[in-house]
Design an enzyme around this catalytic site. Structure first.
Site, PDB file in Angstrom:
ATOM      1  N   ASP A  97       0.853  -1.189   0.000  1.00  0.00           N
ATOM      2  CA  ASP A  97       0.000   0.000   0.000  1.00  0.00           C
ATOM      3  C   ASP A  97       0.886   1.235   0.000  1.00  0.00           C
ATOM      4  O   ASP A  97       1.087   1.906   1.022  1.00  0.00           O
ATOM      5  CB  ASP A  97      -0.948  -0.006   1.196  1.00  0.00           C
ATOM      6  CG  ASP A  97      -2.112   0.945   0.981  1.00  0.00           C
ATOM      7  OD1 ASP A  97      -2.124   1.637  -0.055  1.00  0.00           O
ATOM      8  OD2 ASP A  97      -2.996   1.001   1.843  1.00  0.00           O
ATOM      9  N   ASN A 206      -7.449  -2.064   7.723  1.00  0.00           N
ATOM     10  CA  ASN A 206      -7.436  -1.086   8.820  1.00  0.00           C
ATOM     11  C   ASN A 206      -7.698   0.342   8.343  1.00  0.00           C
ATOM     12  O   ASN A 206      -7.483   1.291   9.085  1.00  0.00           O
ATOM     13  CB  ASN A 206      -6.111  -1.161   9.593  1.00  0.00           C
ATOM     14  CG  ASN A 206      -4.917  -0.822   8.722  1.00  0.00           C
ATOM     15  OD1 ASN A 206      -5.069  -0.554   7.534  1.00  0.00           O
ATOM     16  ND2 ASN A 206      -3.738  -0.833   9.301  1.00  0.00           N
ATOM     17  N   SER A 383      -6.478   8.922  19.439  1.00  0.00           N
ATOM     18  CA  SER A 383      -5.427   9.162  18.457  1.00  0.00           C
ATOM     19  C   SER A 383      -4.665  10.409  18.903  1.00  0.00           C
ATOM     20  O   SER A 383      -5.166  11.172  19.740  1.00  0.00           O
ATOM     21  CB  SER A 383      -6.019   9.380  17.067  1.00  0.00           C
ATOM     22  OG  SER A 383      -6.693   8.225  16.624  1.00  0.00           O
ATOM     23  N   HIS A 402       3.774   5.312  13.583  1.00  0.00           N
ATOM     24  CA  HIS A 402       2.628   5.599  12.705  1.00  0.00           C
ATOM     25  C   HIS A 402       1.296   5.164  13.300  1.00  0.00           C
ATOM     26  O   HIS A 402       0.247   5.421  12.716  1.00  0.00           O
ATOM     27  CB  HIS A 402       2.817   4.946  11.351  1.00  0.00           C
ATOM     28  CG  HIS A 402       2.277   3.546  11.223  1.00  0.00           C
ATOM     29  ND1 HIS A 402       2.622   2.524  12.084  1.00  0.00           N
ATOM     30  CD2 HIS A 402       1.412   3.002  10.334  1.00  0.00           C
ATOM     31  CE1 HIS A 402       1.992   1.422  11.708  1.00  0.00           C
ATOM     32  NE2 HIS A 402       1.256   1.673  10.663  1.00  0.00           N
TER      33      HIS A 402
END
Lengths: 479, 129
Positions: A97, A206, A383, A402
């Protein structure tokens, strides 16, 4: 379970010496505390990191962030810088990806003002942004996009041709949303076929869209620079280059695998297949990868555009117009950068660039604060917004973590969590959920991930990045 | 015979079969399970792939099936025929048209194997999901 010898360097850094395994050219280093390291040692991620240390031309060390977990070839959370010229570039060091990454939008209202419009907004976003990796339902990309232009120019092509996004969005994107040297002609017809209807689609696994509330500010001045304040609503977008990027990686893993002998390269794992940066294969990969990276930035721009349309529908045109992009960062990419006075090819595989204050490659508006970095936790936790710090340039080739990092396999988490029950639990916590399948929802349950607060605390103590804000989910659209 | 092996982030497939042909057939069956394929086979696809060795040929075979699922909505149900000669595989796959669930992004070369073992064949492939 890792049996490699590992020694403590300091409070946040551990090292596997090059003598641990034949072929290692440099040490393998992990940023972690003792508890996280014990968890990391449960899977093959350290073995994979030691394999990365065998790459020809690797500089200083194979590195891993505290969210490291087992991947394929490189571990997820891995960082490797290779010499240019002399070193190699490895498509597996970027991953399938290409330019998977995150984009944060800040809305012009607080969660309290959003009130009962939260659920309709989440519903409208899920209705407008197609999810899933394939099939007709997931292929409703934006119409009218010219693929060659997107591969060469990234989101600028969408902005100029279709008025998708804003000039400020481009400015607030890593590398301006366009990697130099993109070569659309090197992207195979099959890769183009896979990607041509996927611009503006979320993908699977995800990938997600998360509506959030800023619940804590750690550094007021940086938060103000990022246009964030406590109570504010934000939207985090996590997606990548879809089938196009997957195919580019597939094509070049095979092409480089076929020429390893020509360059005298021996590897402990075929997925690390690579070629010298300055070889025809290396140059071609970097050209195709740059095109796929530009495609990914355009994809996130188109998703953001569709999210703004949803905001306009539910909250009004003014709210959509005043929704600003804080930044967009890649976490799967290889880039030629200057470190220690020389150019190196930095592979970041599940790791984020985190340039410090005053770095010339970040927008002038962020030169005092440092580059924004977004660290998704999991859909039931928090987050973080971080800002790059000088330690990243000194210790990790300008890189930080990340995400939280997976702790449990998909099978293991499905044994513990049932999708329907998870949905109810999240809704009880005030998080509206939209997901294409209960199975997919369960696989991304908070239990599957490490403690993001702990991961972030380590990169902060190591001086790689500093906490600016914490974001709590109030709505999730799953890929 | 195939089984799924625990992997933190991806999906690892192990196959043990009496013949090389059965390794490819089991790989198809495993992918069909992953894609939750149900129903009768109503369509057919001819597949031809090449690779430098057996492990890479197994990866190429799965890649082709993943591509057909993603680009055409073709869900594989069973192997009708297969011929493996040298580095080339030709097969006819029976399947159906659908909207396969979003799962496999790519077939990796990580820990990829396909070799004789105890009078059978053993193979392993990790799928990026």
């Amino acid at each position: 379970m890792s049996e490699l010898p590992i020694e403590r360097v300091d409070d946040e850094l551990w090292q596997i010496p090059p003598s641990a395994r034949p072929g290692m050219r440099v040490p393998a280093r992990v940023f972690a505390d003792a508890d996280l390291l014990a968890a990391i040692e449960q899977d093959r991620s350290l073995e994979q990191l030691a394999n990365v240390a065998t790459l020809p031309g690797i500089v200083e060390a194979a590195m891993a962030m505290p969210d490291i977990h087992q991947g394929y070839g490189f571990p997820v959370g891995g960082v490797a810088a290779t010499d240019t010229p002399g070193g190699v570039v490895s498509p597996g060091g970027v991953g399938y990806d290409i330019n998977c990454g995150v984009r944060l939008l800040a809305l012009p209202l607080d969660a309290e003002e959003l009130g009962k419009r939260r659920e309709p907004l989440v519903h409208e976003i899920s209705r407008r942004v197609p999810a899933g990796s394939g099939g007709k339902s997931a292929q409703r990309g934006v119409s009218g996009a010219k693929l060659d232009r997107v591969l060469e120019e990234g989101p600028r092509a969408l902005y100029e041709d279709l008025r998708i996004g804003t000039a400020e969005d481009l400015h607030m994107t890593e590398s301006g949303g366009r990697l130099e040297g993109a070569e659309p002609a090197l992207v195979s017809p099959r890769a183009c076929e896979r990607g041509k209807h996927q611009i503006g689609t979320l993908g699977s696994g995800n990938h997600f869209l998360e509506l959030q509330r800023v619940d804590r500010i750690y550094e007021e001045s940086a938060a103000a620079a990022f246009r964030l304040h406590e109570g504010q609503v934000t939207l985090l977008i996590h997606s990548g280059s879809r089938g196009l990027g997957h195919q580019v990686c597939t094509d070049f893993v095979k092409r480089m695998d076929a020429v390893l002998g020509r360059y005298g390269i021996e590897l402990p794992d075929r997925q690390l297949s690579c070629a010298p940066v300055d070889s025809p294969e290396g140059r071609d990969y970097l050209g195709a990868m740059a095109a796929a990276a530009n495609f990914a930035w355009a994809n996130r721009a188109a998703i953001a555009h569709r999210a703004r349309e949803a905001i306009a529908q539910v909250l009004g045109q003014g709210a959509a117009r005043e929704t600003v992009q804080v930044y967009d960062v890649a976490h799967n990419v290889a880039k030629l950068e200057q470190h220690g006075g020389r150019e190196v090819c930095v592979h970041r595989k599940g790791a984020t660039r985190a340039f410090p204050p005053d770095h010339p490659d970040i927008p002038p508006e962020y030169r005092v604060a440092g580059q924004p970095v977004f660290i998704p936790g999991s859909m039931g936790t928090a987050s973080f917004v971080l800002a790059g710090r000088p330690g990243s340039m000194e210790r990790s080739f300008g890189t930080t973590c990340h995400g939280a990092g997976r702790r449990l396999s998909r099978t293991a988490v499905r044994k513990q969590v049932e999708g329907g029950e998870l949905r109810r639990r999240l809704e009880d916590q005030g998080i509206a959920v939209r997901a294409p399948s209960a199975r997919g929802l369960a696989e991304e349950a908070p239990e599957a991930y490490k403690d993001v607060e702990r991961v972030v605390a380590i990169v902060e103590r190591a001086g790689l990045a500093a906490r600016v804000a914490r974001l709590r989910p109030i709505g999730v659209v799953k890929g | 015979m195939y089984r799924w092996v625990d992997h933190t982030a991806e999906v690892e497939l192990e196959i043990r079969a009496a013949t090389e042909r059965d390794v490819f057939a089991d790989a198809l069956a495993a992918l069909a399970e992953l894609l939750a394929v149900e129903g009768d086979a109503t369509e057919e696809r001819r597949i031809a792939v090449r690779a430098p060795d057996r492990p890479a040929l197994l990866a190429a075979w799965l890649e082709e099936l993943v591509f057909l699922a993603e680009s055409e909505g073709f869900e594989p149900v069973r192997l009708e025929s297969i011929a493996v000669e040298g580095n080339r595989l030709e097969a006819v796959v029976r399947g159906r048209h659908g909207d396969p669930p979003p799962l496999v992004k790519a077939v990796t070369y990580h820990r990829l194997t396909f070799e004789p073992c105890d009078s059978a064949y053993c193979a392993r492939v990790v799928l990026d999901v």
